[in-house]
Structure formats: structure tokens, C-alpha cells
Design an enzyme around this catalytic site. Structure first.
Site, PDB file in Angstrom:
ATOM      1  N   ARG A   5       1.362  -8.757 -12.410  1.00  0.00           N
ATOM      2  CA  ARG A   5       0.848  -7.525 -13.017  1.00  0.00           C
ATOM      3  C   ARG A   5       1.840  -6.879 -13.980  1.00  0.00           C
ATOM      4  NH1 ARG A   5       0.518  -4.019  -7.512  1.00  0.00           N
ATOM      5  NH2 ARG A   5      -1.118  -2.914  -8.657  1.00  0.00           N
TER       6      ARG A   5
ATOM      7  N   ARG B  83       4.066   1.021  -1.965  1.00  0.00           N
ATOM      8  CA  ARG B  83       4.428  -0.386  -2.144  1.00  0.00           C
ATOM      9  C   ARG B  83       5.800  -0.427  -2.804  1.00  0.00           C
ATOM     10  NH1 ARG B  83       0.980  -0.191   0.852  1.00  0.00           N
ATOM     11  NH2 ARG B  83      -1.039  -1.262   0.883  1.00  0.00           N
TER      12      ARG B  83
ATOM     13  N   LYS C  84      -4.122   8.571   8.566  1.00  0.00           N
ATOM     14  CA  LYS C  84      -4.674   7.315   9.082  1.00  0.00           C
ATOM     15  C   LYS C  84      -3.679   6.634  10.015  1.00  0.00           C
ATOM     16  CE  LYS C  84      -5.289   6.427   4.806  1.00  0.00           C
ATOM     17  NZ  LYS C  84      -5.542   5.861   3.463  1.00  0.00           N
ATOM     18  N   ARG C  85      -4.197   6.108  11.146  1.00  0.00           N
ATOM     19  CA  ARG C  85      -3.348   5.450  12.139  1.00  0.00           C
ATOM     20  C   ARG C  85      -3.920   4.089  12.535  1.00  0.00           C
ATOM     21  NH1 ARG C  85      -2.959   9.162  17.117  1.00  0.00           N
ATOM     22  NH2 ARG C  85      -5.229   8.954  16.893  1.00  0.00           N
ATOM     23  N   GLY C  86      -4.634   3.446  11.624  1.00  0.00           N
ATOM     24  CA  GLY C  86      -5.195   2.136  11.925  1.00  0.00           C
ATOM     25  C   GLY C  86      -6.214   2.192  13.043  1.00  0.00           C
TER      26      GLY C  86
ATOM     27  N   ALA D  74      -8.635  -1.747   4.165  1.00  0.00           N
ATOM     28  CA  ALA D  74      -8.988  -0.916   5.322  1.00  0.00           C
ATOM     29  C   ALA D  74      -8.780   0.564   5.004  1.00  0.00           C
ATOM     30  CB  ALA D  74      -8.158  -1.324   6.535  1.00  0.00           C
TER      31      ALA D  74
ATOM     32  N   ASP E 291      -8.370   1.912   1.987  1.00  0.00           N
ATOM     33  CA  ASP E 291      -9.148   2.290   0.806  1.00  0.00           C
ATOM     34  C   ASP E 291     -10.585   2.629   1.183  1.00  0.00           C
ATOM     35  OD1 ASP E 291      -6.807   1.402  -0.471  1.00  0.00           O
ATOM     36  OD2 ASP E 291      -7.670  -0.561  -0.908  1.00  0.00           O
TER      37      ASP E 291
END
Length: 306
Positions: free
Chosen positions: A105, A170, A228-230, A258, A260
Site C-alpha cells: 500500500r 496498526r 470492544k472486548r471481543g 469483527a 469493523d
């Protein structure tokens, strides 16, 4: 019937190569905020979501435009750059369905978003009800473009607009962790709806408990959203926890998108006037189904509420 866009999603959309069989890869179109845009558009209707990015004038850029248009996403805010190309990434899965990525990219047209003379400017987003972006959106554009976007965001909020932000961290996209931390922190200061993942916040700002993460977001001025905690489910920024009803165990085929998709379910519910609790449930339910399919975007015919 299409309508004027209510929400603009900013970022980079790429060509995705995802495992189809041990020998073959499947060609798709994906990217963190684009994934959210797709699942949002499926829920709030054609034309209600616009995607903001830059693409080239090559065949793969045409393929991306066709894909987002087919999903009902408005392409009006996609800048087309002569002699440029989109980014590309490949998904690798481990035996548990956890993914890792390889990227091509560095010459993506999206890296010049909000920077090119005569190109898109944030002011073209005035009038949108909501703006959604992520730390990846910030990482791929220039420092000058980030400054331009931040300055605009302050006035946009004063005029009544809302900003939703996911600190999707990232490390390889940033020159160093200090730069990433600075940019994410200042965009938290103009965020109305925070959608971070606990592990991203811990990696970026240091080891911290859920309560410490929520307190830091409150100190930045954020009042809405969810952490979010999966598989454990999300926590609202007021500290309330989503109570998960017992469900059959869903095998994780591919965890790509997940977070997103959670964001899409959450934002769609909020835009429909639902409570934070209902929005968390909608986001978690959607994410649980997405991870049962390969690649970021599950087929439209399987994308039906549970």
C-alpha cells in the site's frame, strides 16, 4: 429509493486477497472503514452512506468503485487520481481463524487524500449528520492532511455534526508509537462516539484496565460509545456491560472485520434512535456472524439479522 448521504466514512479501500482454499485466493474489496461502510449501508439504506477516499484510474480502482456502488454506497466523494493505484493486502489465517496481514500500500492513491492541489477537502463533508473514521484513516494520510482534517472537525462539531472514531492501531503504519499516540489522543478530543478495542488502547497507551481506559476517554471529553472486548462483549462508556444471552458456539472462520462490523451495527442502531444497550447488542450480533465467514465482507444473502 436512494437518498442524500447521512454519514461519511473516511479511509482507504483496498483489493483484498483472502484464502478460498489452501491453493487459491479470493479477490475482494475491503479496508477497515470501508467494511463498516458496507455493513452500515446494508442497514440504513442505499445512498445514505458515502465513502471518502482516493483511488487511481486503473482497472482495480474501477473494480472498487463498482463494488461500493453495488453496496449502495455513494461514490461522489471518491477522488480519482491519474496514473495511481489502490492498495492491496493478503489475509493469512492461523488454525484458530485469527488473521494476519501482508500489505502492498506504499503507493496507494489514498495516501494523498486531503493533500493534492484541487483534490478533496474536508469542507466537502459539511452537512453530513455524522463522520466515521479510524486511526488507520489517519495513519495513511500525510501529517498536513491530518492537521487539515482535525482543524475542520472542530468547526464541524460546533455546527452540530457528530464524529465517530475507532482507535484501530496498526503499528507498522506509523513512524513511531509517539506519533500514533499523539494523533489518536487529539482525535479523541473531537470524538462524540468512541468505538475503541481494549487491546488497541492498551497497546497504544500502555497496560491499563477497562476502567482506566474509560476514564481516560472521559477525560478527553468523550461521552458516547462502547469499548470492544471481543468475545467478552462490549462495555458502554458509562460502565454498563452488555449481558450476553447464551448462544450456540459459533466457530471462528476468519476474524477479519469483527471490530469493523461491530461499529456498523452499533452506529446503524444509534442512527435509528436506539439506546446504547441496543446498539451494543446489534454490533455484537453482527460481528459474531461476520467471523463465521471468510474475508471482511460476508455475502449479502447471508447478512440477515439473527
Amino acid at each position: 429509493m436512494t437518498r442524500a448521504p447521512r454519514i461519511a466514512c473516511i479511509g482507504e479501500v483496498m483489493i483484498e486477497l483472502a484464502p478460498a482454499t489452501p491453493e487459491l485466493m479470493r479477490l475482494g474489496v475491503a479496508g477497515d472503514t470501508y467494511n463498516t461502510a458496507v455493513y452500515l449501508a446494508r442497514r440504513i439504506g442505499p445512498g445514505a452512506v458515502a465513502y471518502v477516499t482516493a483511488l487511481g484510474d486503473d482497472a482495480q480502482s474501477d473494480h472498487i468503485i463498482a463494488a461500493l456502488t453495488a453496496e449502495g454506497i455513494a461514490p461522489d466523494l471518491v477522488e480519482r487520481v491519474p496514473d495511481a493505484v489502490p492498495g492491496l493486502y493478503m489475509i493469512t489465517l492461523d488454525p484458530r481463524g485469527e488473521r494476519s496481514f501482508s500489505y502492498w500500500r506504499s503507493h496507494s492513491a489514498a495516501r494523498g487524500l486531503f493533500s493534492r492541489p484541487g483534490g478533496l477537502r474536508p469542507q466537502q463533508l459539511d452537512g453530513m449528520e455524522m463522520i466515521y473514521l479510524s486511526a488507520i484513516s489517519l495513519a495513511v494520510i500525510t501529517p498536513e492532511a491530518r492537521d487539515r482534517l482535525f482543524d475542520w472537525a472542530q468547526g464541524y462539531r460546533r455546527a452540530g455534526g457528530r464524529i465517530a472514531f475507532d482507535s484501530n492501531y496498526r503499528a507498522r503504519l506509523w513512524p513511531d508509537v509517539e506519533t500514533a499516540r499523539h494523533e489518536v489522543a487529539r482525535f479523541w478530543s473531537v470524538t462524540d462516539i468512541a468505538l475503541p478495542s481494549l487491546d488497541d488502547e492498551q497497546a497504544l497507551f500502555g497496560a491499563a484496565t477497562e476502567a482506566q481506559v474509560i476514564r481516560r476517554l472521559h477525560e478527553a471529553g468523550v461521552r458516547g460509545g462502547a469499548l470492544k472486548r471481543g468475545a467478552a462483549g462490549p462495555v458502554a462508556l458509562d460502565g454498563s456491560v452488555l449481558t450476553l444471552a447464551p448462544q450456540p458456539e459459533i466457530p471462528v472462520i476468519d476474524s477479519t472485520a469483527a471490530g469493523d462490523s461491530f461499529n456498523a451495527g452499533f452506529l446503524a442502531a444509534l442512527l435509528a434512535g436506539e439506546t446504547t444497550a441496543a446498539a451494543m447488542a446489534a454490533g455484537h450480533s453482527l460481528a459474531a456472524r461476520v467471523i463465521g465467514h471468510r474475508g471482511a465482507i460476508m455475502p449479502r444473502q447471508t447478512d440477515q439479522p439473527a
